[in-house]
Design a protein around this motif. Structure first.
Motif, PDB file in Angstrom:
ATOM      1  N   UNK A 293       7.275 -43.989  -6.759  1.00  0.00           N
ATOM      2  CA  UNK A 293       8.423 -43.117  -6.477  1.00  0.00           C
ATOM      3  C   UNK A 293       8.904 -42.408  -7.743  1.00  0.00           C
ATOM      4  N   UNK A 294       9.179 -43.176  -8.798  1.00  0.00           N
ATOM      5  CA  UNK A 294       9.699 -42.569 -10.022  1.00  0.00           C
ATOM      6  C   UNK A 294       8.696 -41.601 -10.642  1.00  0.00           C
ATOM      7  N   UNK A 295       7.420 -41.968 -10.624  1.00  0.00           N
ATOM      8  CA  UNK A 295       6.382 -41.087 -11.157  1.00  0.00           C
ATOM      9  C   UNK A 295       6.251 -39.811 -10.350  1.00  0.00           C
ATOM     10  N   UNK A 296       6.357 -39.932  -9.027  1.00  0.00           N
ATOM     11  CA  UNK A 296       6.276 -38.751  -8.171  1.00  0.00           C
ATOM     12  C   UNK A 296       7.409 -37.778  -8.452  1.00  0.00           C
ATOM     13  N   UNK A 297       8.606 -38.306  -8.596  1.00  0.00           N
ATOM     14  CA  UNK A 297       9.759 -37.436  -8.857  1.00  0.00           C
ATOM     15  C   UNK A 297       9.623 -36.769 -10.221  1.00  0.00           C
ATOM     16  N   UNK A 298       9.323 -37.540 -11.251  1.00  0.00           N
ATOM     17  CA  UNK A 298       9.198 -36.980 -12.595  1.00  0.00           C
ATOM     18  C   UNK A 298       8.097 -35.913 -12.641  1.00  0.00           C
ATOM     19  N   UNK A 299       6.960 -36.211 -12.032  1.00  0.00           N
ATOM     20  CA  UNK A 299       5.844 -35.259 -12.032  1.00  0.00           C
ATOM     21  C   UNK A 299       6.211 -33.992 -11.270  1.00  0.00           C
ATOM     22  N   UNK A 300       6.822 -34.147 -10.115  1.00  0.00           N
ATOM     23  CA  UNK A 300       7.160 -32.989  -9.292  1.00  0.00           C
ATOM     24  C   UNK A 300       8.174 -32.075  -9.976  1.00  0.00           C
ATOM     25  N   UNK A 301       9.175 -32.674 -10.602  1.00  0.00           N
ATOM     26  CA  UNK A 301      10.199 -31.871 -11.279  1.00  0.00           C
ATOM     27  C   UNK A 301       9.580 -31.048 -12.399  1.00  0.00           C
TER      28      UNK A 301
ATOM     29  N   UNK B 248       5.578 -43.839   4.067  1.00  0.00           N
ATOM     30  CA  UNK B 248       5.953 -43.946   2.654  1.00  0.00           C
ATOM     31  C   UNK B 248       5.511 -42.698   1.887  1.00  0.00           C
ATOM     32  N   UNK B 249       4.301 -42.239   2.115  1.00  0.00           N
ATOM     33  CA  UNK B 249       3.808 -41.048   1.428  1.00  0.00           C
ATOM     34  C   UNK B 249       4.649 -39.825   1.790  1.00  0.00           C
ATOM     35  N   UNK B 250       4.926 -39.635   3.071  1.00  0.00           N
ATOM     36  CA  UNK B 250       5.707 -38.468   3.512  1.00  0.00           C
ATOM     37  C   UNK B 250       7.137 -38.500   2.970  1.00  0.00           C
ATOM     38  N   UNK B 251       7.781 -39.648   3.052  1.00  0.00           N
ATOM     39  CA  UNK B 251       9.169 -39.736   2.596  1.00  0.00           C
ATOM     40  C   UNK B 251       9.280 -39.601   1.081  1.00  0.00           C
ATOM     41  N   UNK B 252       8.321 -40.153   0.348  1.00  0.00           N
ATOM     42  CA  UNK B 252       8.330 -39.993  -1.108  1.00  0.00           C
ATOM     43  C   UNK B 252       8.099 -38.531  -1.470  1.00  0.00           C
ATOM     44  N   UNK B 253       7.213 -37.850  -0.750  1.00  0.00           N
ATOM     45  CA  UNK B 253       6.994 -36.417  -0.978  1.00  0.00           C
ATOM     46  C   UNK B 253       8.267 -35.622  -0.694  1.00  0.00           C
ATOM     47  N   UNK B 254       8.966 -35.990   0.366  1.00  0.00           N
ATOM     48  CA  UNK B 254      10.222 -35.317   0.698  1.00  0.00           C
ATOM     49  C   UNK B 254      11.259 -35.527  -0.398  1.00  0.00           C
ATOM     50  N   UNK B 255      11.399 -36.764  -0.847  1.00  0.00           N
ATOM     51  CA  UNK B 255      12.368 -37.072  -1.905  1.00  0.00           C
ATOM     52  C   UNK B 255      12.030 -36.326  -3.194  1.00  0.00           C
ATOM     53  N   UNK B 256      10.771 -36.368  -3.603  1.00  0.00           N
ATOM     54  CA  UNK B 256      10.365 -35.659  -4.831  1.00  0.00           C
ATOM     55  C   UNK B 256      10.614 -34.165  -4.683  1.00  0.00           C
ATOM     56  N   UNK B 257      10.345 -33.626  -3.508  1.00  0.00           N
ATOM     57  CA  UNK B 257      10.585 -32.205  -3.267  1.00  0.00           C
ATOM     58  C   UNK B 257      12.060 -31.843  -3.326  1.00  0.00           C
ATOM     59  N   UNK B 258      12.925 -32.758  -2.897  1.00  0.00           N
ATOM     60  CA  UNK B 258      14.358 -32.499  -2.982  1.00  0.00           C
ATOM     61  C   UNK B 258      14.821 -32.416  -4.435  1.00  0.00           C
ATOM     62  N   UNK B 259      14.218 -33.216  -5.294  1.00  0.00           N
ATOM     63  CA  UNK B 259      14.548 -33.157  -6.718  1.00  0.00           C
ATOM     64  C   UNK B 259      13.925 -31.933  -7.375  1.00  0.00           C
ATOM     65  N   UNK B 260      12.690 -31.609  -7.009  1.00  0.00           N
ATOM     66  CA  UNK B 260      11.934 -30.555  -7.692  1.00  0.00           C
ATOM     67  C   UNK B 260      12.251 -29.156  -7.185  1.00  0.00           C
ATOM     68  N   UNK B 261      12.719 -29.047  -5.972  1.00  0.00           N
ATOM     69  CA  UNK B 261      13.049 -27.743  -5.429  1.00  0.00           C
ATOM     70  C   UNK B 261      12.062 -27.283  -4.367  1.00  0.00           C
ATOM     71  N   UNK B 262      12.415 -26.214  -3.684  1.00  0.00           N
ATOM     72  CA  UNK B 262      11.660 -25.782  -2.505  1.00  0.00           C
ATOM     73  C   UNK B 262      10.248 -25.258  -2.784  1.00  0.00           C
ATOM     74  N   UNK B 263       9.948 -24.943  -4.018  1.00  0.00           N
ATOM     75  CA  UNK B 263       8.630 -24.394  -4.321  1.00  0.00           C
ATOM     76  C   UNK B 263       7.649 -25.439  -4.853  1.00  0.00           C
ATOM     77  N   UNK B 264       8.095 -26.691  -4.920  1.00  0.00           N
ATOM     78  CA  UNK B 264       7.226 -27.758  -5.426  1.00  0.00           C
ATOM     79  C   UNK B 264       5.998 -27.893  -4.535  1.00  0.00           C
ATOM     80  N   UNK B 265       4.860 -28.128  -5.153  1.00  0.00           N
ATOM     81  CA  UNK B 265       3.586 -28.260  -4.434  1.00  0.00           C
ATOM     82  C   UNK B 265       3.248 -29.742  -4.337  1.00  0.00           C
ATOM     83  N   UNK B 266       3.746 -30.390  -3.278  1.00  0.00           N
ATOM     84  CA  UNK B 266       3.579 -31.826  -3.091  1.00  0.00           C
ATOM     85  C   UNK B 266       2.990 -32.063  -1.705  1.00  0.00           C
ATOM     86  N   UNK B 267       1.972 -32.904  -1.640  1.00  0.00           N
ATOM     87  CA  UNK B 267       1.384 -33.253  -0.348  1.00  0.00           C
ATOM     88  C   UNK B 267       1.252 -34.763  -0.228  1.00  0.00           C
ATOM     89  N   UNK B 268       1.469 -35.248   0.977  1.00  0.00           N
ATOM     90  CA  UNK B 268       1.332 -36.672   1.274  1.00  0.00           C
ATOM     91  C   UNK B 268      -0.020 -36.934   1.926  1.00  0.00           C
TER      92      UNK B 268
END
Length: 132
Positions: free
Chosen positions: A100-108, A21-41
């Motif tokens: 999930x929603x918080x991760x995406x919003x924060x990452x973007x 769940x952590x890895x896939x949510x990080x992947x999804x947030x990164x897809x929204x935020x772009x390749x330079x997003x600093x996200x770790x699971x």
């Protein structure tokens, strides 16, 4: 056309009882935020089980920290307690937001170079997102 990477940005750490769940949510947030997003699971226990690992959280913080702050988003229960071990006001903040929603919003927003308080607010605003 790609957006240039900001010189530094708030890091996002996703703490879940489930590694997948952590890895896939990080992947999804990164897809929204772009390749330079600093996200770790940081999901699951050290032996691959269900639970949380302070060592994984510490490593994830170190991975994404660029010196302007880290936002930790835990899923529930024990992950919140584990995340709070690392709280340092204005440096590492734990967010009480939808996972999930918080991760995406924060990452973007973090990917734009926004400061930690703004990234936390974006994650918190995700609480009121309507789907219908």
């Amino acid at each position: 056309m790609t957006t240039p990477e900001p010189d530094s940005q708030v890091g996002i750490v996703l703490v879940s009882h489930s590694d997948a769940l952590a890895r896939e949510t990080a992947t999804l947030a990164g897809q929204f935020a772009g390749p330079h997003a600093r996200i770790a699971a940081a999901g699951g226990t050290d032996d691959g089980g269900c639970g949380t690992s302070p060592d994984k959280v510490a490593a994830a913080i170190e991975q994404v920290d660029q010196g302007i702050g880290v936002l930790i988003i835990p899923d529930l229960g024990g992950s919140v307690l584990t995340a709070r071990l690392f709280e340092r006001p204005s440096a590492v903040v734990v967010a009480d937001v939808p996972f999930v929603e918080g991760a995406i919003a924060a990452a973007v927003l973090a990917a734009t170079g926004a400061p930690l308080p703004a990234v936390l607010q974006a994650a918190d605003d995700a609480r009121t997102y309507r789907k219908l």
